[in-house]
Write a protein that holds these residues in place. Structure first.
Motif, PDB file in Angstrom:
ATOM      1  N   GLU A 241      15.038  22.419 -20.509  1.00  0.00           N
ATOM      2  CA  GLU A 241      15.619  21.696 -21.641  1.00  0.00           C
ATOM      3  C   GLU A 241      16.684  20.691 -21.204  1.00  0.00           C
ATOM      4  O   GLU A 241      16.967  19.728 -21.914  1.00  0.00           O
ATOM      5  CB  GLU A 241      16.196  22.668 -22.679  1.00  0.00           C
ATOM      6  N   HIS A 242      17.257  20.914 -20.016  1.00  0.00           N
ATOM      7  CA  HIS A 242      18.240  19.952 -19.498  1.00  0.00           C
ATOM      8  C   HIS A 242      17.541  18.653 -19.095  1.00  0.00           C
ATOM      9  O   HIS A 242      18.060  17.562 -19.356  1.00  0.00           O
ATOM     10  CB  HIS A 242      18.983  20.548 -18.301  1.00  0.00           C
ATOM     11  N   PHE A 243      16.380  18.764 -18.451  1.00  0.00           N
ATOM     12  CA  PHE A 243      15.596  17.568 -18.143  1.00  0.00           C
ATOM     13  C   PHE A 243      15.233  16.827 -19.430  1.00  0.00           C
ATOM     14  O   PHE A 243      15.312  15.605 -19.497  1.00  0.00           O
ATOM     15  CB  PHE A 243      14.304  17.937 -17.402  1.00  0.00           C
ATOM     16  N   GLU A 244      14.825  17.599 -20.446  1.00  0.00           N
ATOM     17  CA  GLU A 244      14.444  16.993 -21.725  1.00  0.00           C
ATOM     18  C   GLU A 244      15.634  16.269 -22.352  1.00  0.00           C
ATOM     19  O   GLU A 244      15.512  15.147 -22.858  1.00  0.00           O
ATOM     20  CB  GLU A 244      13.924  18.078 -22.671  1.00  0.00           C
ATOM     21  N   GLU A 245      16.791  16.908 -22.292  1.00  0.00           N
ATOM     22  CA  GLU A 245      18.009  16.314 -22.850  1.00  0.00           C
ATOM     23  C   GLU A 245      18.367  15.025 -22.126  1.00  0.00           C
ATOM     24  O   GLU A 245      18.708  14.011 -22.749  1.00  0.00           O
ATOM     25  CB  GLU A 245      19.145  17.330 -22.742  1.00  0.00           C
ATOM     26  N   LEU A 246      18.281  15.054 -20.798  1.00  0.00           N
ATOM     27  CA  LEU A 246      18.612  13.868 -20.004  1.00  0.00           C
ATOM     28  C   LEU A 246      17.661  12.719 -20.327  1.00  0.00           C
ATOM     29  O   LEU A 246      18.093  11.571 -20.517  1.00  0.00           O
ATOM     30  CB  LEU A 246      18.547  14.216 -18.510  1.00  0.00           C
ATOM     31  N   ALA A 247      16.373  13.022 -20.417  1.00  0.00           N
ATOM     32  CA  ALA A 247      15.397  11.985 -20.744  1.00  0.00           C
ATOM     33  C   ALA A 247      15.633  11.416 -22.139  1.00  0.00           C
ATOM     34  O   ALA A 247      15.475  10.209 -22.365  1.00  0.00           O
ATOM     35  CB  ALA A 247      13.979  12.541 -20.630  1.00  0.00           C
ATOM     36  N   ASN A 248      16.046  12.264 -23.072  1.00  0.00           N
ATOM     37  CA  ASN A 248      16.295  11.801 -24.434  1.00  0.00           C
ATOM     38  C   ASN A 248      17.539  10.931 -24.537  1.00  0.00           C
ATOM     39  O   ASN A 248      17.643  10.093 -25.437  1.00  0.00           O
ATOM     40  CB  ASN A 248      16.417  12.995 -25.384  1.00  0.00           C
ATOM     41  N   LEU A 249      18.481  11.139 -23.636  1.00  0.00           N
ATOM     42  CA  LEU A 249      19.717  10.350 -23.664  1.00  0.00           C
ATOM     43  C   LEU A 249      19.504   8.913 -23.192  1.00  0.00           C
ATOM     44  O   LEU A 249      20.212   8.000 -23.619  1.00  0.00           O
ATOM     45  CB  LEU A 249      20.794  11.010 -22.789  1.00  0.00           C
ATOM     46  N   ILE A 250      18.543   8.705 -22.300  1.00  0.00           N
ATOM     47  CA  ILE A 250      18.327   7.383 -21.707  1.00  0.00           C
ATOM     48  C   ILE A 250      17.306   6.617 -22.536  1.00  0.00           C
ATOM     49  O   ILE A 250      16.176   7.076 -22.705  1.00  0.00           O
ATOM     50  CB  ILE A 250      17.843   7.510 -20.244  1.00  0.00           C
ATOM     51  N   PRO A 251      17.674   5.455 -23.048  1.00  0.00           N
ATOM     52  CA  PRO A 251      16.725   4.687 -23.873  1.00  0.00           C
ATOM     53  C   PRO A 251      15.410   4.431 -23.122  1.00  0.00           C
ATOM     54  O   PRO A 251      15.420   3.970 -21.989  1.00  0.00           O
ATOM     55  CB  PRO A 251      17.477   3.377 -24.131  1.00  0.00           C
ATOM     56  N   SER A 252      14.318   4.759 -23.755  1.00  0.00           N
ATOM     57  CA  SER A 252      12.975   4.502 -23.228  1.00  0.00           C
ATOM     58  C   SER A 252      12.646   5.279 -21.954  1.00  0.00           C
ATOM     59  O   SER A 252      11.654   4.976 -21.283  1.00  0.00           O
ATOM     60  CB  SER A 252      12.770   2.995 -22.969  1.00  0.00           C
ATOM     61  N   ALA A 253      13.453   6.285 -21.598  1.00  0.00           N
ATOM     62  CA  ALA A 253      13.127   7.097 -20.421  1.00  0.00           C
ATOM     63  C   ALA A 253      11.924   7.982 -20.713  1.00  0.00           C
ATOM     64  O   ALA A 253      11.656   8.353 -21.852  1.00  0.00           O
ATOM     65  CB  ALA A 253      14.310   7.954 -20.011  1.00  0.00           C
TER      66      ALA A 253
END
Length: 286
Positions: A241-253
């Motif tokens: 879920e940390h990877f998911e959170e990080l990806a969600n924070l970055i626009p268009s990641a």
């Protein structure tokens, strides 16, 4: 937390048998093959240290910098360099204190290591590059993309967290960490300019790991570079879920979970890892 996992695993290693049953791929720790001959390599002064670098396929365009993880060196990219250098100029770097690079009295920090990479880019006249960062190398890549967006083309992180809350409460497997630790110490003694200082280096890393990384969400949201946040299906240190959170924070990641891998994925399945990297690097920007 990361260092504690490794040290606990090292203690458990003492009682293990050298003969082991066949393990699933994600529990293996293959040796990286030797690097191909570099077009150019050397050691240069950066900030307050001497840093090692090597360049492959220097005549090609779209430079890519490969940043390794903690306790190891750029030699861990032995599978990826031959693949990536067919299409891109590739630069490998030993982070400060790691591999062939020196360490100063200044406390280790991810910001300082990101500054080292930026200064090396200046010395090598690299105006802009893509970053492929594995574990600690991905943290350095995040900081470069945040603070120097004009210098970063694309960003790929693998097995990377942005704060301490990203760690699992305990690793899912310690035997692979023990084998990793034994190899890390052997390689340090073999190539470091201070071969007898492994435990000094380990202490400096432990101090850094006790409080870092600590990148604020609002900073991560400013990243503009096309980004992939990747992790292994069986990642043993960082929460999914940390990877998911990080990806969600970055626009268009984009989030990519690669099957059959753990934290050592680029060694465990080099073909699948390179495919994920190439999908980002070869993707046309809008």
């Amino acid at each position: 937390m990361k260092l504690i996992f490794i040290l606990l695993a090292l203690l458990s290693f003492c009682g293990q048998s050298k003969s082991q049953a066949i393990q699933p791929r994600w529990k293996t720790l293959p040796e990286a093959p030797p690097m191909p001959k570099a077009d150019k390599n050397g050691i240069v002064s950066v900030n307050d240290i001497k840093i090692y670098y090597a360049i492959f396929s220097k005549k090609l365009k779209d430079p890519v910098i490969l940043l390794h993880g903690g306790l190891v060196s750029s030699d861990e990219w032995g599978f990826e360099v031959p693949r990536l250098s067919k299409t891109h100029e590739v630069v490998i770097v030993d982070s400060r204190g790691h591999g062939r690079s020196t360490m100063s009295d200044q406390p280790l920090s991810y910001d300082l290591m990101a500054s080292d990479v930026l200064q090396l880019m200046n010395i090598l006249h690299i105006k802009k590059a893509s970053i492929i960062g594995w574990s600690d190398g991905g943290i350095i890549g995040l900081l470069l993309a945040i603070h120097h967006p004009e210098r970063i083309n694309k960003l790929f992180t693998f097995g990377t967290n942005y704060n301490l809350q990203g760690y699992k409460s305990e690793p899912s497997d310690t035997s692979i960490s023990a084998r990793f630790m034994e190899r890390a110490q052997e390689n340090y003694r073999r190539i470091s300019p201070t071969p007898d200082s492994f435990f000094v280096f380990l202490k400096a890393l432990g101090t850094m790991y006790s409080t870092q990384p600590d990148i604020k969400a609002e900073k991560i949201r400013t990243i503009k570079a096309p980004t992939v946040i990747a992790g292994g299906e069986y990642e043993q240190f960082i929460k999914r879920e940390h990877f998911e959170e990080l990806a969600n924070l970055i626009p268009s990641a984009k989030l990519v979970i690669i099957p059959g891998m753990s934290h050592g994925g680029p060694l465990q399945d080099p073909v699948a890892f390179h495919r994920a990297v190439a999908n980002l690097l070869d993707r046309k920007q809008k």
